[in-house]
Motif scaffolding. Sequence first.
Motif, mmCIF file in Angstrom:
data_model
loop_
_atom_site.group_PDB
_atom_site.id
_atom_site.type_symbol
_atom_site.label_atom_id
_atom_site.label_comp_id
_atom_site.label_asym_id
_atom_site.label_seq_id
_atom_site.Cartn_x
_atom_site.Cartn_y
_atom_site.Cartn_z
ATOM 1 N N PHE A 25 0.861 -1.179 0.000
ATOM 2 C CA PHE A 25 0.000 0.000 0.000
ATOM 3 C C PHE A 25 0.899 1.230 0.000
ATOM 4 O O PHE A 25 2.114 1.135 0.204
ATOM 5 N N THR A 26 0.305 2.380 -0.273
ATOM 6 C CA THR A 26 1.081 3.618 -0.353
ATOM 7 C C THR A 26 0.571 4.634 0.657
ATOM 8 O O THR A 26 -0.605 4.617 1.045
ATOM 9 N N THR A 27 1.474 5.510 1.084
ATOM 10 C CA THR A 27 1.101 6.648 1.916
ATOM 11 C C THR A 27 1.777 7.891 1.353
ATOM 12 O O THR A 27 2.842 7.814 0.727
ATOM 13 N N THR A 28 1.157 9.032 1.564
ATOM 14 C CA THR A 28 1.693 10.305 1.091
ATOM 15 C C THR A 28 1.668 11.302 2.231
ATOM 16 O O THR A 28 0.672 11.399 2.955
ATOM 17 N N GLU A 29 2.774 12.021 2.394
ATOM 18 C CA GLU A 29 2.873 13.004 3.467
ATOM 19 C C GLU A 29 3.440 14.306 2.917
ATOM 20 O O GLU A 29 4.444 14.311 2.199
ATOM 21 N N TYR A 30 2.797 15.416 3.258
ATOM 22 C CA TYR A 30 3.249 16.746 2.863
ATOM 23 C C TYR A 30 3.913 17.431 4.056
ATOM 24 O O TYR A 30 3.404 17.360 5.179
ATOM 25 N N SER A 31 5.060 18.082 3.831
ATOM 26 C CA SER A 31 5.779 18.741 4.918
ATOM 27 C C SER A 31 6.299 20.106 4.469
ATOM 28 O O SER A 31 6.530 20.341 3.278
ATOM 29 N N GLU A 32 6.508 20.991 5.440
ATOM 30 C CA GLU A 32 7.113 22.299 5.211
ATOM 31 C C GLU A 32 8.252 22.498 6.193
ATOM 32 O O GLU A 32 8.182 22.050 7.340
ATOM 33 N N GLY A 33 9.299 23.192 5.748
ATOM 34 C CA GLY A 33 10.453 23.432 6.605
ATOM 35 C C GLY A 33 10.701 24.901 6.877
ATOM 36 O O GLY A 33 11.814 25.298 7.215
ATOM 37 N N VAL A 34 9.671 25.724 6.738
ATOM 38 C CA VAL A 34 9.849 27.173 6.809
ATOM 39 C C VAL A 34 9.651 27.729 8.208
ATOM 40 O O VAL A 34 9.970 28.898 8.464
ATOM 41 N N LYS A 35 9.144 26.951 9.153
ATOM 42 C CA LYS A 35 8.640 27.536 10.398
ATOM 43 C C LYS A 35 9.700 28.286 11.184
ATOM 44 O O LYS A 35 9.412 29.329 11.781
ATOM 45 N N TRP A 36 10.942 27.790 11.201
ATOM 46 C CA TRP A 36 11.982 28.464 11.975
ATOM 47 C C TRP A 36 12.345 29.816 11.345
ATOM 48 O O TRP A 36 12.457 30.820 12.039
ATOM 49 N N LEU A 37 12.507 29.826 10.024
ATOM 50 C CA LEU A 37 12.843 31.065 9.329
ATOM 51 C C LEU A 37 11.702 32.070 9.423
ATOM 52 O O LEU A 37 11.921 33.260 9.684
ATOM 53 N N LYS A 38 10.496 31.605 9.233
ATOM 54 C CA LYS A 38 9.335 32.490 9.282
ATOM 55 C C LYS A 38 9.202 33.131 10.659
ATOM 56 O O LYS A 38 8.993 34.346 10.788
ATOM 57 N N ALA A 39 9.347 32.322 11.714
ATOM 58 C CA ALA A 39 9.231 32.847 13.080
ATOM 59 C C ALA A 39 10.337 33.851 13.376
ATOM 60 O O ALA A 39 10.105 34.881 14.026
ATOM 61 N N ALA A 40 11.545 33.555 12.904
ATOM 62 C CA ALA A 40 12.673 34.462 13.146
ATOM 63 C C ALA A 40 12.427 35.820 12.503
ATOM 64 O O ALA A 40 12.684 36.869 13.111
ATOM 65 N N LEU A 41 11.929 35.821 11.279
ATOM 66 C CA LEU A 41 11.709 37.081 10.581
ATOM 67 C C LEU A 41 10.527 37.846 11.171
ATOM 68 O O LEU A 41 10.574 39.078 11.307
ATOM 69 N N GLU A 42 9.477 37.144 11.528
ATOM 70 C CA GLU A 42 8.330 37.819 12.148
ATOM 71 C C GLU A 42 8.736 38.465 13.476
ATOM 72 O O GLU A 42 8.267 39.564 13.804
ATOM 73 N N ALA A 43 9.617 37.800 14.218
ATOM 74 C CA ALA A 43 10.103 38.380 15.469
ATOM 75 C C ALA A 43 10.905 39.647 15.225
ATOM 76 O O ALA A 43 11.039 40.490 16.123
ATOM 77 N N GLY A 44 11.440 39.785 14.010
ATOM 78 C CA GLY A 44 12.199 40.976 13.642
ATOM 79 C C GLY A 44 11.365 42.045 12.959
ATOM 80 O O GLY A 44 11.927 42.987 12.391
ATOM 81 N N GLY A 45 10.042 41.887 13.001
ATOM 82 C CA GLY A 45 9.162 42.915 12.451
ATOM 83 C C GLY A 45 8.796 42.745 10.994
ATOM 84 O O GLY A 45 8.174 43.631 10.398
ATOM 85 N N TRP A 46 9.138 41.584 10.411
ATOM 86 C CA TRP A 46 8.822 41.348 9.006
ATOM 87 C C TRP A 46 7.431 40.738 8.845
ATOM 88 O O TRP A 46 7.036 39.871 9.630
#
Length: 248
Positions: A25-46
């Motif tokens: 059988f098959t499984t499919t998983e979607y992932s993102e790796g942006v959360k650390w960069l996004k949080a860092a920039l938002e903390a800097g006012g972006w």
Amino acid sequence: MTKRVLIAGESWTVHSIHQKGFDSFTTTEYSEGVKWLKAALEAGGWTVDFQPSHVAARDFPYTAEDLAAYDCVILSDIGANTLLLHPETFTKSKVLPNRLHSIRDYVARGGGFVMVGGYLTFQGIDAKGQYAGTAIEDILPVTLSRFDDRVESPQGITPKVALSHDTVASVNGDWPDMLGYNRVTPKEGGNVVVTVGDDPLLVTGTYGQGRTVAFTSDCGPHWAPPPFVEWPGYAPLWQGIVDWAAGK
């Protein structure tokens, strides 16, 4: 004043085949790796607009005028083909703007641009990133390999600051190890700010009226392991990079 950045890439889908004797059988998983960069920039006012790769394929801005809504554009782990082959061009032969040219023109007019390393940035795995010889290489402060440019360092490799620069002015103390990077060659006029071994990790430069940055490792796992993304210097580093690229 609002600071606005567009991040494209940092997403993937894994399709697995599970074979159990006669049956599978098959499984499919979607992932993102942006959360650390996004949080860092938002903390800097972006204000961060994020387009995962499958969204960027269709929705990444067409023209330099469209991109001018942003102070900085970041490409991270997204191959050139995703931006070159819009679905309407690939499936219906529709003529559309070359979005790599649009990024080049945006930077020439004063925009900021950052390329972050990974398996599908710079040249990447099996050279499938395909940025060598494109308008993106023209604007980067580094020259790209024409081959697979990955340097895997499972033993860990420690970044070293080589130049006093605004991008790293707020980063204090020793840097955690990274687990790999893309090997590039600095162009004449490029400033090598941070190194890994004998190779550059962070290089800054200019193109026309704009500023560009090459960060040759990742912004998240696997090349940027947990000690790196959890490091107190992580947010100041990315805030410094994007603030500088945008002329802030």
